[in-house]
Design a protein around this motif. Sequence first.
Motif, PDB file in Angstrom:
ATOM      1  N   ILE A 187       4.915   3.645   1.979  1.00  0.00           N
ATOM      2  CA  ILE A 187       4.611   2.398   1.708  1.00  0.00           C
ATOM      3  C   ILE A 187       4.670   1.328   2.929  1.00  0.00           C
ATOM      4  O   ILE A 187       5.643   1.113   3.795  1.00  0.00           O
ATOM      5  CB  ILE A 187       5.768   1.590   0.860  1.00  0.00           C
ATOM      6  N   VAL A 188       3.359   0.644   2.915  1.00  0.00           N
ATOM      7  CA  VAL A 188       3.498  -0.314   4.031  1.00  0.00           C
ATOM      8  C   VAL A 188       3.182  -1.545   3.032  1.00  0.00           C
ATOM      9  O   VAL A 188       2.466  -1.749   2.438  1.00  0.00           O
ATOM     10  CB  VAL A 188       1.774  -0.155   4.539  1.00  0.00           C
ATOM     11  N   GLN A 189       3.977  -2.460   3.504  1.00  0.00           N
ATOM     12  CA  GLN A 189       4.080  -3.782   2.991  1.00  0.00           C
ATOM     13  C   GLN A 189       3.483  -4.797   3.873  1.00  0.00           C
ATOM     14  O   GLN A 189       3.571  -4.987   5.028  1.00  0.00           O
ATOM     15  CB  GLN A 189       5.695  -4.214   3.242  1.00  0.00           C
ATOM     16  N   VAL A 190       2.331  -5.156   3.245  1.00  0.00           N
ATOM     17  CA  VAL A 190       1.287  -5.926   4.015  1.00  0.00           C
ATOM     18  C   VAL A 190       1.863  -7.620   3.727  1.00  0.00           C
ATOM     19  O   VAL A 190       2.170  -8.056   2.855  1.00  0.00           O
ATOM     20  CB  VAL A 190      -0.075  -6.002   3.198  1.00  0.00           C
ATOM     21  N   ASP A 191       1.600  -8.282   5.028  1.00  0.00           N
ATOM     22  CA  ASP A 191       2.126  -9.593   4.901  1.00  0.00           C
ATOM     23  C   ASP A 191       1.192 -10.356   4.169  1.00  0.00           C
ATOM     24  O   ASP A 191      -0.036 -10.083   3.814  1.00  0.00           O
ATOM     25  CB  ASP A 191       1.955 -10.371   6.475  1.00  0.00           C
ATOM     26  N   ASN A 192       1.832 -11.408   3.503  1.00  0.00           N
ATOM     27  CA  ASN A 192       0.838 -12.310   2.513  1.00  0.00           C
ATOM     28  C   ASN A 192      -0.477 -12.836   3.130  1.00  0.00           C
ATOM     29  O   ASN A 192      -1.251 -12.945   2.323  1.00  0.00           O
ATOM     30  CB  ASN A 192       1.689 -13.418   2.307  1.00  0.00           C
ATOM     31  N   LYS A 193      -0.450 -13.008   4.584  1.00  0.00           N
ATOM     32  CA  LYS A 193      -1.630 -13.620   5.005  1.00  0.00           C
ATOM     33  C   LYS A 193      -2.619 -12.654   5.035  1.00  0.00           C
ATOM     34  O   LYS A 193      -4.005 -13.020   5.403  1.00  0.00           O
ATOM     35  CB  LYS A 193      -1.348 -14.299   6.538  1.00  0.00           C
ATOM     36  N   PHE A 194      -2.305 -11.284   5.029  1.00  0.00           N
ATOM     37  CA  PHE A 194      -3.514 -10.107   5.087  1.00  0.00           C
ATOM     38  C   PHE A 194      -3.831  -9.766   3.538  1.00  0.00           C
ATOM     39  O   PHE A 194      -4.761  -8.993   3.547  1.00  0.00           O
ATOM     40  CB  PHE A 194      -2.904  -9.212   5.857  1.00  0.00           C
ATOM     41  N   TYR A 195      -2.924 -10.259   2.653  1.00  0.00           N
ATOM     42  CA  TYR A 195      -3.115  -9.389   1.417  1.00  0.00           C
ATOM     43  C   TYR A 195      -4.463  -9.800   0.803  1.00  0.00           C
ATOM     44  O   TYR A 195      -5.329  -8.979   0.379  1.00  0.00           O
ATOM     45  CB  TYR A 195      -2.140 -10.408   0.385  1.00  0.00           C
ATOM     46  N   GLU A 196      -5.248 -10.991   0.960  1.00  0.00           N
ATOM     47  CA  GLU A 196      -6.557 -11.297   0.491  1.00  0.00           C
ATOM     48  C   GLU A 196      -7.558 -10.343   0.984  1.00  0.00           C
ATOM     49  O   GLU A 196      -8.683 -10.020   0.558  1.00  0.00           O
ATOM     50  CB  GLU A 196      -6.951 -12.688   0.769  1.00  0.00           C
ATOM     51  N   ASP A 197      -7.338  -9.919   2.431  1.00  0.00           N
ATOM     52  CA  ASP A 197      -8.354  -9.345   3.233  1.00  0.00           C
ATOM     53  C   ASP A 197      -8.439  -7.680   2.520  1.00  0.00           C
ATOM     54  O   ASP A 197      -9.424  -7.278   2.312  1.00  0.00           O
ATOM     55  CB  ASP A 197      -8.149  -8.979   4.829  1.00  0.00           C
ATOM     56  N   TYR A 198      -7.147  -7.298   2.394  1.00  0.00           N
ATOM     57  CA  TYR A 198      -7.135  -6.006   1.679  1.00  0.00           C
ATOM     58  C   TYR A 198      -7.742  -5.927   0.506  1.00  0.00           C
ATOM     59  O   TYR A 198      -8.315  -5.153   0.060  1.00  0.00           O
ATOM     60  CB  TYR A 198      -5.697  -5.508   1.702  1.00  0.00           C
ATOM     61  N   LEU A 199      -7.145  -7.027  -0.447  1.00  0.00           N
ATOM     62  CA  LEU A 199      -7.837  -6.970  -1.965  1.00  0.00           C
ATOM     63  C   LEU A 199      -9.497  -7.173  -1.977  1.00  0.00           C
ATOM     64  O   LEU A 199      -9.988  -6.175  -2.673  1.00  0.00           O
ATOM     65  CB  LEU A 199      -7.101  -8.178  -2.540  1.00  0.00           C
ATOM     66  N   ARG A 200      -9.856  -7.651  -0.690  1.00  0.00           N
ATOM     67  CA  ARG A 200     -11.288  -8.019  -0.771  1.00  0.00           C
ATOM     68  C   ARG A 200     -12.139  -6.631  -0.478  1.00  0.00           C
ATOM     69  O   ARG A 200     -13.031  -6.189  -1.224  1.00  0.00           O
ATOM     70  CB  ARG A 200     -12.020  -9.050   0.011  1.00  0.00           C
ATOM     71  N   LEU A 201     -11.364  -5.875   0.565  1.00  0.00           N
ATOM     72  CA  LEU A 201     -11.995  -4.471   0.938  1.00  0.00           C
ATOM     73  C   LEU A 201     -11.777  -3.577  -0.073  1.00  0.00           C
ATOM     74  O   LEU A 201     -13.041  -3.000  -0.462  1.00  0.00           O
ATOM     75  CB  LEU A 201     -11.078  -4.156   2.152  1.00  0.00           C
ATOM     76  N   ILE A 202     -10.880  -3.596  -0.848  1.00  0.00           N
ATOM     77  CA  ILE A 202     -10.617  -2.487  -1.909  1.00  0.00           C
ATOM     78  C   ILE A 202     -11.702  -2.742  -3.012  1.00  0.00           C
ATOM     79  O   ILE A 202     -12.121  -1.999  -3.660  1.00  0.00           O
ATOM     80  CB  ILE A 202      -9.206  -2.497  -2.418  1.00  0.00           C
TER      81      ILE A 202
ATOM     82  N   LEU B  60       0.994  -1.228  -0.026  1.00  0.00           N
ATOM     83  CA  LEU B  60      -0.120  -0.059  -0.008  1.00  0.00           C
ATOM     84  C   LEU B  60       0.892   1.202   0.097  1.00  0.00           C
ATOM     85  O   LEU B  60       1.884   1.358   0.850  1.00  0.00           O
ATOM     86  CB  LEU B  60      -1.008  -0.039   1.332  1.00  0.00           C
ATOM     87  N   ILE B  61       0.482   2.240  -0.910  1.00  0.00           N
ATOM     88  CA  ILE B  61       1.355   3.350  -0.824  1.00  0.00           C
ATOM     89  C   ILE B  61       0.301   4.527  -0.485  1.00  0.00           C
ATOM     90  O   ILE B  61      -0.442   4.638  -1.233  1.00  0.00           O
ATOM     91  CB  ILE B  61       1.883   3.607  -2.354  1.00  0.00           C
ATOM     92  N   PHE B  62       0.954   5.431   0.493  1.00  0.00           N
ATOM     93  CA  PHE B  62      -0.005   6.473   0.784  1.00  0.00           C
ATOM     94  C   PHE B  62       0.712   7.621   0.269  1.00  0.00           C
ATOM     95  O   PHE B  62       1.848   8.248   0.879  1.00  0.00           O
ATOM     96  CB  PHE B  62      -0.180   6.429   2.402  1.00  0.00           C
ATOM     97  N   ILE B  63      -0.037   8.430  -0.530  1.00  0.00           N
ATOM     98  CA  ILE B  63       0.528   9.686  -1.019  1.00  0.00           C
ATOM     99  C   ILE B  63      -0.304  11.034  -0.485  1.00  0.00           C
ATOM    100  O   ILE B  63      -1.624  11.069  -0.656  1.00  0.00           O
ATOM    101  CB  ILE B  63       0.522   9.885  -2.364  1.00  0.00           C
ATOM    102  N   SER B  64       0.384  11.953   0.267  1.00  0.00           N
ATOM    103  CA  SER B  64      -0.441  12.982   1.078  1.00  0.00           C
ATOM    104  C   SER B  64      -0.670  14.045  -0.144  1.00  0.00           C
ATOM    105  O   SER B  64       0.219  14.186  -1.025  1.00  0.00           O
ATOM    106  CB  SER B  64       0.445  13.616   1.986  1.00  0.00           C
TER     107      SER B  64
ATOM    108  N   LEU C 282     -10.359   0.779   5.861  1.00  0.00           N
ATOM    109  CA  LEU C 282      -8.899   0.562   5.239  1.00  0.00           C
ATOM    110  C   LEU C 282      -7.964   1.396   5.898  1.00  0.00           C
ATOM    111  O   LEU C 282      -7.054   0.761   6.042  1.00  0.00           O
ATOM    112  CB  LEU C 282      -9.117   0.846   3.592  1.00  0.00           C
ATOM    113  N   LEU C 283      -8.128   2.680   6.234  1.00  0.00           N
ATOM    114  CA  LEU C 283      -7.294   3.292   7.008  1.00  0.00           C
ATOM    115  C   LEU C 283      -7.018   2.760   8.336  1.00  0.00           C
ATOM    116  O   LEU C 283      -5.824   2.642   8.727  1.00  0.00           O
ATOM    117  CB  LEU C 283      -7.638   4.814   7.081  1.00  0.00           C
ATOM    118  N   LEU C 284      -7.909   2.396   9.096  1.00  0.00           N
ATOM    119  CA  LEU C 284      -7.741   1.965  10.524  1.00  0.00           C
ATOM    120  C   LEU C 284      -6.983   0.422  10.455  1.00  0.00           C
ATOM    121  O   LEU C 284      -6.048   0.274  11.216  1.00  0.00           O
ATOM    122  CB  LEU C 284      -8.973   1.760  11.099  1.00  0.00           C
ATOM    123  N   LYS C 285      -7.363  -0.553   9.516  1.00  0.00           N
ATOM    124  CA  LYS C 285      -6.730  -1.616   9.469  1.00  0.00           C
ATOM    125  C   LYS C 285      -5.127  -1.440   8.918  1.00  0.00           C
ATOM    126  O   LYS C 285      -4.311  -2.026   9.384  1.00  0.00           O
ATOM    127  CB  LYS C 285      -7.338  -2.520   8.232  1.00  0.00           C
ATOM    128  N   SER C 286      -4.922  -0.330   8.090  1.00  0.00           N
ATOM    129  CA  SER C 286      -3.731  -0.054   7.804  1.00  0.00           C
ATOM    130  C   SER C 286      -2.621   0.441   8.885  1.00  0.00           C
ATOM    131  O   SER C 286      -1.581   0.141   8.831  1.00  0.00           O
ATOM    132  CB  SER C 286      -3.581   0.854   6.626  1.00  0.00           C
TER     133      SER C 286
END
Length: 199
Positions: free
Chosen positions: A125-140, A72-76, A166-170
């Motif tokens: 950049i937040v590097q999400v662990d593989n085990k959480f990848y599917e959760d983020y993908l589904r939410l997005i 995840l890349i956060f740009i202000s 999404l922001l709180l999980k991140s």
Amino acid sequence: MNRIPEIAFNSKNQSKLGFEITRLEELINSLIMDSKLGKGHKWTFFAIMFIDSGKGQHNIDFRTYNFKKGDLIFISNEQVHAFSEEKNYKGYLILFTDEFLMKNLSNQEMRAFSSLYNYQIYNPIVQVDNKFYEDYLRLIQDIKIEFQTTNDHLKEDILRNKLKVLLLKSERFKTNHIQISNSKYYSEFLHFQNLLKVN
């Protein structure tokens, strides 16, 4: 001295909403990318990029960051950034204005938001662990479906709440995986930053 160009929020379909989600590859392959986004620029809004395949680079505040699938890349809205010419990745791009997010924001949510976009302290950049990848993908993907298919009086609130999730999980992921040096000064620093923005 050359002025850094600013790009304002301009959603084709729902500019009044102050929110948009699109596929990254659609943006990257567009003519706009060739003329504006490949050079250093500022957005007047916030962005989250989620990489769902491939890898690449993004230049933020004149520093090049490598990213890969699951990042995840956060740009202000205050950062100078540019897309690289490489097109070896795919993903989602979420764009939103300050006004869209800040409606009914609690203090706790405000702290999470401030932390994720605090580029003076954190890597963008937040590097999400593989085990959480599917959760983020589904939410997005769920956010994208809501954005594209619904059109009623509840749409804005539902999108805002899904974005907050999404922001709180991140923020939770970042807090659990990244140590802050001098953490006793961190809350004072955030308070100071918020005072600067207000005043």
